[in-house]
Design an enzyme around this catalytic site. Structure first.
Site, short mmCIF file in Angstrom:
data_model
loop_
_atom_site.label_atom_id
_atom_site.label_comp_id
_atom_site.label_asym_id
_atom_site.label_seq_id
_atom_site.Cartn_x
_atom_site.Cartn_y
_atom_site.Cartn_z
CB CYS A 18 73.95 -61.73 -14.95
SG CYS A 18 73.06 -63.01 -14.07
NE ARG B 45 74.56 -59.02 -20.21
CZ ARG B 45 75.04 -59.68 -21.25
NH1 ARG B 45 74.97 -59.11 -22.44
NH2 ARG B 45 75.59 -60.85 -21.12
CD1 TRP C 197 66.54 -63.47 -16.64
CD2 TRP C 197 67.74 -65.35 -16.52
NE1 TRP C 197 65.77 -64.49 -17.14
CE2 TRP C 197 66.47 -65.66 -17.08
CE3 TRP C 197 68.65 -66.38 -16.35
CZ2 TRP C 197 66.11 -66.94 -17.47
CZ3 TRP C 197 68.29 -67.68 -16.74
CH2 TRP C 197 67.03 -67.94 -17.31
CG ASN D 45 76.76 -63.13 -17.29
OD1 ASN D 45 75.79 -63.88 -17.23
ND2 ASN D 45 77.16 -62.58 -18.41
N GLY D 46 76.88 -66.21 -15.44
CA GLY D 46 77.14 -67.55 -15.97
C GLY D 46 76.67 -68.61 -14.99
CD GLU E 191 60.04 -62.75 -34.42
OE1 GLU E 191 60.36 -63.87 -34.02
OE2 GLU E 191 60.46 -61.71 -33.89
CE LYS F 176 59.56 -60.42 -30.64
NZ LYS F 176 60.60 -61.01 -31.46
CD GLU G 63 60.20 -62.36 -26.84
OE1 GLU G 63 61.30 -62.34 -26.31
OE2 GLU G 63 59.99 -61.88 -27.98
CG HIS H 290 46.98 -81.87 -40.36
ND1 HIS H 290 46.57 -83.03 -40.96
CD2 HIS H 290 47.26 -81.00 -41.36
CE1 HIS H 290 46.63 -82.89 -42.28
NE2 HIS H 290 47.04 -81.66 -42.54
CE LYS I 62 68.02 -57.71 -27.44
NZ LYS I 62 66.83 -57.92 -28.28
O1 M6R Z 1 70.94 -62.82 -29.43
P1 M6R Z 1 70.29 -63.96 -30.15
O2 M6R Z 1 69.74 -63.56 -31.46
O3 M6R Z 1 71.21 -65.14 -30.28
O4 M6R Z 1 69.09 -64.38 -29.23
C1 M6R Z 1 68.27 -65.46 -29.54
C2 M6R Z 1 67.01 -65.44 -28.72
O5 M6R Z 1 67.32 -65.49 -27.36
C3 M6R Z 1 66.17 -64.20 -28.98
O6 M6R Z 1 65.85 -64.06 -30.33
C4 M6R Z 1 64.89 -64.24 -28.15
O7 M6R Z 1 64.05 -65.25 -28.60
C5 M6R Z 1 64.19 -62.87 -28.20
N1 M6R Z 1 63.75 -62.51 -26.90
C6 M6R Z 1 63.04 -62.85 -29.12
O8 M6R Z 1 62.37 -61.64 -29.11
#
Ligand code: M6R
Length: 613
Positions: A2, A27, A75, A101-102, A486, A490, A493, A509, A608
């Protein structure tokens, strides 16, 4: 999660807050709303969807006047995304409006209490409960709103950043935080409030980062901070080191693409002033000033989430190899709850782009209480994790807006590599020649990344060829294993394609059962000590008719003969390689997402900054 924005001052508040919400949409973006106070008239507009949907829903005849407003982009946690669950919420009397937010963890018993007193709720949110709780306290105790807020905050459990306005006091915004960020920008007879500095930077560079358990009483020309004991605390004014251009798209279609392309510059920024190849020297103050603690540590524990956790895995390989210090890599969300053994002298390396990730933050607080030394590798300057750390090194990647982390990851790798080298040098576990060679390799990274970015047409072509696959496998060995993870993250997401990352040798395995002629398998197969072994793994996939896409080192003649598609990257030492080999994977997922017509900067269900657990 949020984003929250508030404004009080001489300007018309509506455009300031709407523009701020657009900057904070990364956010959360499942609903948005704004409350405007025009004299003693409270106007609330809210809508399911993005900030643009909110704007569209506000008809020309709406009253958008007023010099004080609070706005929210959501969010969802409590209650599905809908108009009625959108913030701001209005109290039973209609006098108070609040955004949050929270998560209020003990909202259920408080709601029960209020229901018994005859309160009715229009939404499913914990926020509406907290708001009416504050109102109930004010009425019952016949006290000021500020006092009621203080009493309420002492009763609640959870995380919050709230902004609260009262029709009877149209010259004040009350704000409070615990666990969710709040920045207040100081202008001339005006104040700006936001979850991060991006909505503020356009107006002022002077900001105050509000601390946990502080209440801010914000008027046009006055900012008062108090603790929950009603004692005044001095606001600490910080100067923002950020330009407006850094948070705009700058001609790119998406922030994600802009941020991928920024990497030669952001990695160079991260290395600047620290890497002194000609003097065979690395300057990393956070490490230098704390060498006693770092060298005395029996082990390092990396604590992070998501992409930052992948950076932690690379660091595990680097630090164990170069420094001969045992490293554990922990998901913050597990670490915080599983009663880990932490002793004074343990070193925790916290890795976070935002510096606000709730799980990481709480894991660190717990570890700090037990006497661990916290070293933060953080991008967002002044963020909660940066402030909680005993020492640290910023990644200097600049604001990352795209929800998928890209430039922050390469920045984290750059810092962690420098850290490993610096400690290894101090510990005497690296010889001079190897140290110098790796410094040179590090210095060359920006140009090598730039070379990949110069022409991405091959990657775009590959993305078009495989975009309709329902699953992907990403494989790598050694330093390329975290890169494979990674790459899979990506793709998931951004394109919503199911993807898994595995160590290439682990494939036999289990995952190999998935392989058929429909499965694209991406190998990170650059030239390193495992090269021959990964070539065998490629053969194993080919023998089962899988489609093979390889990230290979320039000049490799073996891989292209085996793979269906090859993406070449400049050769690099394997310790440095991840910063380079991850770039084509970022582009691959970007192109797949775009070709599938998705909003890559705001992928569904994500936000984010994950400031709720
Ligand atoms: O802000 P942070 O690096 O602590 O965030 C960690 C994860 O939430 C963040 O890396 C998330 O996995 C991303 N969306 C990856 O692209």
């Amino acid at each position: 999660m949020c984003g929250i924005v508030g404004y009080i001052g001489p300007r018309q508040a509506y455009p300031v807050v709407i523009k701020g919400l657009k900057r904070l949409e990364y956010r959360g973006y499942d609903s948005a709303g704004i409350a405007l106070l025009n004299q003693q008239q409270l106007n609330v507009y809210k809508k399911k969807g993005k900030v643009a949907d909110l704007e569209d829903s506000i008809v020309a005849t709406s009253d958008l006047g007023g010099h004080i407003a609070i706005g929210h982009t959501r969010w969802a946690t409590h209650g599905e995304p809908s108009d009625r669950n959108s913030h701001p919420h209005v109290s039973k009397s209609g006098q108070l409006a609040m955004i949050h937010n929270g998560i209020i963890e003990n909202y259920a018993p408080i709601k029960e209490e209020l229901l018994q007193k005859g309160y009715e709720f229009k939404s499913d949110t914990d926020t509406e409960v907290l708001l009416n709780f504050i109102e109930e306290i004010r009425v019952k105790n016949e006290c000021s709103l500020e006092e009621a807020l203080r009493i309420a905050l002492k009763r609640i459990v959870g995380a919050y950043c709230i902004l609260l306005v009262d029709v009877n006091d149209p010259d004040t915004i009350l704000a409070a935080r615990k666990g969710s960020p709040l920045v207040i920008g100081i202008g001339k007879d005006e104040h700006f409030l936001a979850s991060d500095a991006s909505p503020i930077i356009e107006y002022t560079k002077e900001v105050v980062y509000v601390n946990d358990y502080q209440i801010a009483i914000v008027k046009r020309d006055e900012l008062v901070l108090k603790n929950l004991g009603n004692e005044k605390e001095t606001p600490f004014i910080t100067k923002l080191d950020m330009e407006l251009a850094a948070i705009e798209k700058g001609g790119y279609d998406h922030f994600m693409l802009k941020e991928i392309h920024e990497q030669p510059a952001t990695i160079a920024d991260c290395l600047r002033g620290r890497l002194q190849v000609e003097h065979s020297h690395l300057k990393l103050a956070g490490v230098e000033n704390n060498l006693d603690k770092l060298l005395a540590a029996k082990r390092f524990i990396m604590v992070a989430c998501g992409t930052s956790w992948h950076a932690g895995l690379v660091a595990e390989y680097l630090i164990e190899e170069l420094c001969r210090i045992p490293v554990e890599v922990e998901y913050a969300s597990e670490f915080r709850y599983r009663n880990p053994i932490i002793e004074p002298g343990d070193v925790i390396i916290a890795i976070s782009q935002s510096g606000e990730t709730a799980d990481t933050l709480v894991a660190l607080e717990n570890a700090k209480e037990k006497g661990a030394f916290i070293f933060g590798v953080v991008n967002s300057v002044g963020s909660s994790i940066a402030r909680l750390s005993h020492a640290g090194a910023y990644t200097h990647s600049g604001p990352e807006i795209g929800v998928a982390s890209t430039k922050a990851f390469t920045g984290q790798l750059a810092v962690l590599t420098m850290m490993a080298l610096k400690i290894a040098q101090a510990k005497g576990t690296i010889d001079e020649a190897r140290f110098d060679q790796l410094l040179g390799e590090l210095a060359a990274v920006p140009d090598k990344v730039a070379a990949i970015l110069k022409d991405s047409s091959n990657i775009e072509r590959i993305a078009a060829k495989y975009k309709d696959a329902s699953d992907f496998l990403f494989l790598g060995r050694g330093y390329n294993f975290p890169v494979a993870l990674e790459g899979a993250l990506k793709l998931k997401e951004i394109s919503y394609i199911h993807a898994e990352g595995y160590p290439a040798a682990e494939m036999k395995h289990g995952p190999i059962a998935l392989v058929d002629e429909h499965l694209p398998v991406v190998f990170v197969a650059t030239r390193d000590r495992f090269y021959e072994k990964i070539v065998s793994n490629v053969q194993e996939i080919k023998a089962r008719k899988g489609k093979v896409i390889c990230i290979a080192s320039e000049g490799d003649r073996v891989i292209p003969g085996m793979a269906d598609d090859t993406i070449f990257v400049p050769d690099a030492d394997e310790l440095i390689g991840p910063m380079i080999s991850v770039v084509p994977l970022q582009l691959l997922s970007y192109f797949v997402g775009v070709l599938k017509g998705y909003d890559v900067d705001k992928p569904r269900n994500l936000a984010k900054s994950v400031t709720v657990e």
